[in-house]
Write a protein that holds these residues in place. Structure first.
Motif, PDB file in Angstrom:
ATOM      1  N   LEU A 178       0.830  -1.152   0.226  1.00  0.00           N
ATOM      2  CA  LEU A 178      -0.032   0.138  -0.099  1.00  0.00           C
ATOM      3  C   LEU A 178       0.846   1.000   0.044  1.00  0.00           C
ATOM      4  CD1 LEU A 178      -3.018   0.925   0.133  1.00  0.00           C
ATOM      5  CD2 LEU A 178      -2.970   0.667   2.491  1.00  0.00           C
ATOM      6  N   LYS A 179       1.948   1.127   0.742  1.00  0.00           N
ATOM      7  CA  LYS A 179       2.969   2.243   0.764  1.00  0.00           C
ATOM      8  C   LYS A 179       3.429   2.250  -0.665  1.00  0.00           C
ATOM      9  CE  LYS A 179       4.736   1.757   5.351  1.00  0.00           C
ATOM     10  NZ  LYS A 179       6.083   1.402   6.133  1.00  0.00           N
ATOM     11  N   ARG A 180       3.703   1.506  -1.380  1.00  0.00           N
ATOM     12  CA  ARG A 180       4.186   1.531  -2.945  1.00  0.00           C
ATOM     13  C   ARG A 180       3.086   2.294  -3.762  1.00  0.00           C
ATOM     14  NH1 ARG A 180       7.291  -3.098  -1.939  1.00  0.00           N
ATOM     15  NH2 ARG A 180       5.752  -4.370  -2.847  1.00  0.00           N
ATOM     16  N   ARG A 181       1.899   1.721  -3.594  1.00  0.00           N
ATOM     17  CA  ARG A 181       0.830   2.090  -4.206  1.00  0.00           C
ATOM     18  C   ARG A 181       0.581   3.609  -4.093  1.00  0.00           C
ATOM     19  NH1 ARG A 181      -5.093   2.980  -3.236  1.00  0.00           N
ATOM     20  NH2 ARG A 181      -4.792   4.580  -4.809  1.00  0.00           N
ATOM     21  N   VAL A 182       0.459   4.147  -2.930  1.00  0.00           N
ATOM     22  CA  VAL A 182       0.145   5.248  -2.523  1.00  0.00           C
ATOM     23  C   VAL A 182       1.318   6.399  -3.006  1.00  0.00           C
ATOM     24  CG1 VAL A 182      -0.076   7.117  -0.490  1.00  0.00           C
ATOM     25  CG2 VAL A 182      -1.239   5.116  -0.408  1.00  0.00           C
TER      26      VAL A 182
END
Ligand SMILES: [Zn+2]
Ligand SMILES: [Zn+2]
Length: 251
Positions: A178-182
């Motif tokens: 999710l960190k990479r997505r955001v």
């Protein structure tokens, strides 16, 4: 023209833009009950909404759109890709195409393409037809493109995403994926990216600036406020809130 929000952030978004007799709703990520309660705070009747514009299919923007449109018979405007991803087959809508303006009552709407991990995401510039005032909305955008810089210059009002502080995101509670997505090129705008946009565009006519879609986990409101106040060519910011949104602001 004036603007208000029923709530802003990853748990639901809904923004109203109004000029004289025309009321537009941009997105609704709230249940019908929540939406109705929040709308009462602004003393607007749902039947006064002339059109709903849907930016993209993510639940925090689209979750309550279909139910709202169906129950109050409100026309929906969105891109084909968004309709396919967000609406039940056969649900009626009016097609929006990036770069092609549509006029709804006294407001002209320009849909602008943005990089975001959705089918056909759009953000909007609203043009008040009788006196030329322009208001831009820009959230759910992974990075600033030259197209965005061109489209969002010389506005009278701007609602701009300040989603995350990079350090807080990296050291925060989100799982790695999710960190990479955001933080990715099709995620959300960081404080630094939005500050860059404000430095790049002509803000000489900007009368109001609203920081929106501020993450509750990966950002801090005082940080956003402090950053924006470092710029001397923009007005004092208004910070949109997940629960309270913000009340009517005249552009
Ligand atoms: Zn969102
Ligand atoms: Zn999104």
């Amino acid at each position: 023209m004036r603007i208000a929000s029923l709530g802003s952030g990853s748990r639901g978004n809904a923004t109203l833009v109004q000029h004289q007799e025309t009321t537009l709703l941009i997105d609704n990520g709230f249940s019908l009950k929540q939406f109705t309660q929040r709308l009462q705070r602004l003393e607007i009747d749902p039947r006064a909404i002339d059109a709903v514009l849907l930016t993209h299919e993510h639940g925090d923007h689209s979750g309550g759109v279909q139910r709202l449109c169906a129950s109050h018979d409100i026309p929906l405007w969105t891109a084909v890709g968004t309709a396919r991803a967000a609406l039940a087959p056969g649900f009626e809508y009016n097609r929006l195409v990036a770069g092609q303006t549509v006029t709804i009552g006294g407001i002209e709407v320009l849909p602008v393409t943005v990089p975001h991990d959705a089918s056909e995401p759009l953000q909007f510039i609203f043009h008040q037809l009788d006196n030329g005032k322009r208001l831009g909305l820009l959230t759910d955008t992974g990075h600033i493109t030259s197209h965005i810089v061109e489209a969002f210059g010389r506005l009278d009002g701007l609602l701009l995403e300040f989603n995350y502080d990079l350090d807080m995101l990296e050291n925060g509670p989100y799982p790695e994926m999710l960190k990479r997505r955001v933080g990715g090129k099709h995620g959300h705008l960081s404080n630094d990216q939005s500050m860059d946009l404000l430095r790049q565009i002509d803000t000489s006519s900007l009368g109001c600036l609203i920081a929106a879609h501020i993450s509750e986990k990966n950002n801090a409101r005082h940080l956003v406020d402090k950053l924006i106040r470092q710029l001397d060519n923009v007005p004092e910011p208004i910070l949109a809130d997940q629960e309270a949104g913000f009340g009517w602001i005249t552009v």
